[in-house]
Design an enzyme around this catalytic site. Structure first.
Site, PDB file in Angstrom:
ATOM      1  N   ASP A   1       0.823  -1.200   0.000  1.00  0.00           N
ATOM      2  CA  ASP A   1       0.000   0.000   0.000  1.00  0.00           C
ATOM      3  C   ASP A   1       0.865   1.261   0.000  1.00  0.00           C
ATOM      4  O   ASP A   1       1.879   1.320   0.700  1.00  0.00           O
ATOM      5  CB  ASP A   1      -0.874  -0.028   1.261  1.00  0.00           C
TER       6      ASP A   1
ATOM      7  N   GLU B   1       1.701  -0.463  -4.954  1.00  0.00           N
ATOM      8  CA  GLU B   1       0.722   0.569  -5.298  1.00  0.00           C
ATOM      9  C   GLU B   1       1.500   1.874  -5.432  1.00  0.00           C
ATOM     10  O   GLU B   1       1.880   2.495  -4.441  1.00  0.00           O
ATOM     11  CB  GLU B   1      -0.345   0.715  -4.204  1.00  0.00           C
TER      12      GLU B   1
END
Ligand code: GLC
Ligand code: CA
Length: 586
Positions: A235, A289
């Site tokens: 993330d 990401e």
């Protein structure tokens, strides 16, 4: 959609069964599965509710694994399933080594990983290294400790500026609207130090210069790899490292010199993570990401000793326009080539407006709803374009992501009641940003009215976000019996993708066409054509249709549609198929 088109697809497929695959292709399938995998994103809260409390859970996922196997996916990526106070839908993790009790238990996660594996489906978990929950023991210990203590050194605590230290240490703006600093209160009730949070105050940023922060995350990777997961989605992967001086953000930072994004030291961290992944005998992968406008900087994360792949968000941010999409495809392929990493293709995820809604709004500027709030939506148009976009993406080289419900053609739920919205983006913006709840509404599985089989029949609790009534037509049950449905299209499309050697390994070559048509060959025996012009186009006579996203009335490919073709002759330099040049030659 006519049955004929779909049947043509099924018939052609058998010609290219895997036994005919060249040797190199079969080896790729075994060893480098991630290079062309189809990865399905499960947002657990909204996938399926096993125990009837209105919240999706692991029992629900386990009961639907066969559905995912039938769809034809290679892996499932689970958004965070760890213990979390849910200040940001689970991206505020309080304990990385435990499953949130609302979802189930660690034992159940292990069972799920094993059951999926038995069906040929790998598991990818989400780690959130930039920040933890404010309820994480490390942050609680930091709050309880004094300024300058080792407990606070794992975060970014700073005294304020100004006479009473009541000004924030800097003026960075949060990704979730508002400021990035929150002031603490001392045990005696006086105002204390400030701490940094690029997202909400419940998500304090970790200090990645601290060796314990680095060691802990490598241990978390091992914890999940040891439980059989095949990969990790990272993330906010470009945000971890900060300039320790925490300076203001320059108007035009030089590459690598932004104080909180894309700093060079990140590459050292990911080389360490890659060494952890590579220490396992079978392949474990790292997926970043990474939102970066500079695609060359983006590709640096994909060097052979760093991440395996990263989400390519450029494509989903583009309007439905051939020139822009062609440019996106080209820049993506060109940037990935030197590092040898496969691109990824993503039409949706839990952060962006669902494609059916996006493509149903003219001049779609960007995937986040805030940019287009109030724009009228034509869902039929959006659905047609989404079908075409799905086939276009599935034909491109690299791996493919599908966000739950995309395969059903769900639209963004734009009229959720304010009091039911949970996204901090909505609340922190005072409602100016509709936020991301609209793409997180629980899936419709069966039946004519809510909860559409999301919860078991006897459940008294309602789904945690209300489902719109018109989803009755979009349940799995309704779509699986309909050859013209989005679900049928996805199933056919993925079946063909899996059996076509050229889709696994073939290079992409653009074919002569009009500027509003995207036509390309993959290898010598597979062609994809998407018509973004306002008029139908003729398909070449020297090819047969494998699959089409729309009815090919009179043999013409309508506007906003994609067809996959089997050319009668190999696509080599002097024998290329040509497509009509509406809108100028390309
Ligand atoms: C990522 C996640 C998003 C989350 C944010 C903060 O962008 O995809 O859902 O809110 O990081 O963790
Ligand atoms: Ca539940």
């Amino acid at each position: 959609m006519t049955d004929g088109v779909l049947e043509a697809a099924a018939g052609q497929q058998s010609k290219t069964a895997s036994a005919d695959m060249p040797k190199g292709t079969r080896e790729l399938a075994a060893d480098q599965w991630w290079r062309r995998a189809v990865i399905y994103q499960v947002y657990v809260r909204s996938f399926a509710d096993g125990n009837g409390d209105g919240i999706g859970d692991l029992a629900g996922v386990r009961s639907k694994l066969q559905y995912l196997a039938d769809l034809g996916v290679d892996a499932i990526w689970f958004t965070p399933w760890y213990v979390s106070p849910l200040a940001d839908g689970g991206y505020d993790v309080a304990d990385y080594r435990a499953i949130d009790p609302a979802f189930g238990s660690l034992g159940e996660a292990e069972q799920l990983i094993a059951e999926a594996k038995a069906l040929g489906i790998r598991t990818i978990v989400d780690v959130v290294p930039n920040h933890v929950s404010d309820q994480h023991p490390w942050f609680q210990a930091a709050l309880a400790a004094a300024p300058g203590s080792p407990e606070r050194a794992r975060f970014w605590f700073r005294p304020g500026r100004g006479k009473n230290c009541d000004e924030m240490p800097n003026a960075w703006v949060s990704n979730f609207w508002g400021t990035t600093w929150t002031r603490t209160t001392n045990p005696d009730g006086t105002p204390g130090e400030w701490y940094l949070h690029l997202f909400s105050p419940e998500q304090p940023d970790l200090n990645w210069d601290h060796p314990e922060v680095r060691a802990e995350h490598e241990a978390v990777l091992r914890f999940w790899f040891d439980r059989g997961v095949a990969g990790v989605r990272i993330d906010s992967a470009a945000l971890l490292v900060k300039d320790p001086a925490l300076p203001e953000i320059p108007a035009e930072p030089k590459p690598g010199e932004h104080p909180n994004t894309d700093r060079d030291d990140l590459h050292v961290i990911y080389r360490g993570w890659r060494a952890v992944a590579d220490s396992y005998p079978d392949e474990r992968i790292l997926v970043g990401e990474i939102w970066l406008p500079d695609i060359e900087r983006f590709a640096k994360y994909l060097r052979p000793d760093e991440l395996h792949t990263a989400f390519n968000f450029d494509f989903l941010g583009r309007p439905w326009n051939a020139v822009g999409l062609r440019e996106s495809i080209d820049t993506t392929l060109i940037a990935h080539a030197p590092v040898g990493a496969p691109p990824t293709w993503v039409l949706s995820n839990h952060d962006v407006t669902r494609p059916v809604t996006r493509y149903g709004q003219e001049d779609t500027a960007f995937a986040f709803a805030t940019k287009r709030a109030g724009t009228p939506t034509d869902l039929d148009l959006g659905r047609r374009r989404s079908r075409a976009a799905a086939m276009l993406c599935a034909a491109l080289p690299g791996s493919l992501y599908i966000y739950q419900g995309e395969e059903l053609g769900l639209d963004e739920v734009q009229d959720l009641p304010a009091e039911q919205r949970q996204d901090p983006m909505y609340h922190r913006s005072g409602g100016a940003d509709p936020g991301r709840d609209g793409c997180r509404v629980p899936l419709p599985w069966a039946g004519a009215e809510p909860p559409f089989g999301f919860s078991p029949p006897a459940a008294s609790a309602k789904p945690w976000l209300p489902q719109p009534r018109h989803w009755a037509k979009l349940t799995v049950e309704a779509e699986q019996g309909d050859p013209g449905s989005m679900l049928s299209l996805y199933r056919h499309m993925l079946r063909i993708r899996r059996s076509e050697p050229d889709l696994a390994c073939g290079d992409l070559r653009w074919l002569p066409s009009g500027a509003e048509v995207l036509a390309f060959a993959r290898g010598e025996d597979f062609v994809s054509v998407t018509n973004l012009s306002p008029a139908p186009i003729e398909l070449p006579a020297e090819a047969s249709v494998l699959l089409a996203s729309a009815d090919l009335a009179g043999g013409l490919l309508p506007s906003d549609a994609t067809a996959w073709l089997r050319p009668d002759r190999p696509q080599t330099e002097d024998r290329l198929l040509r497509f009509p040049t509406v809108g100028g030659e390309c």
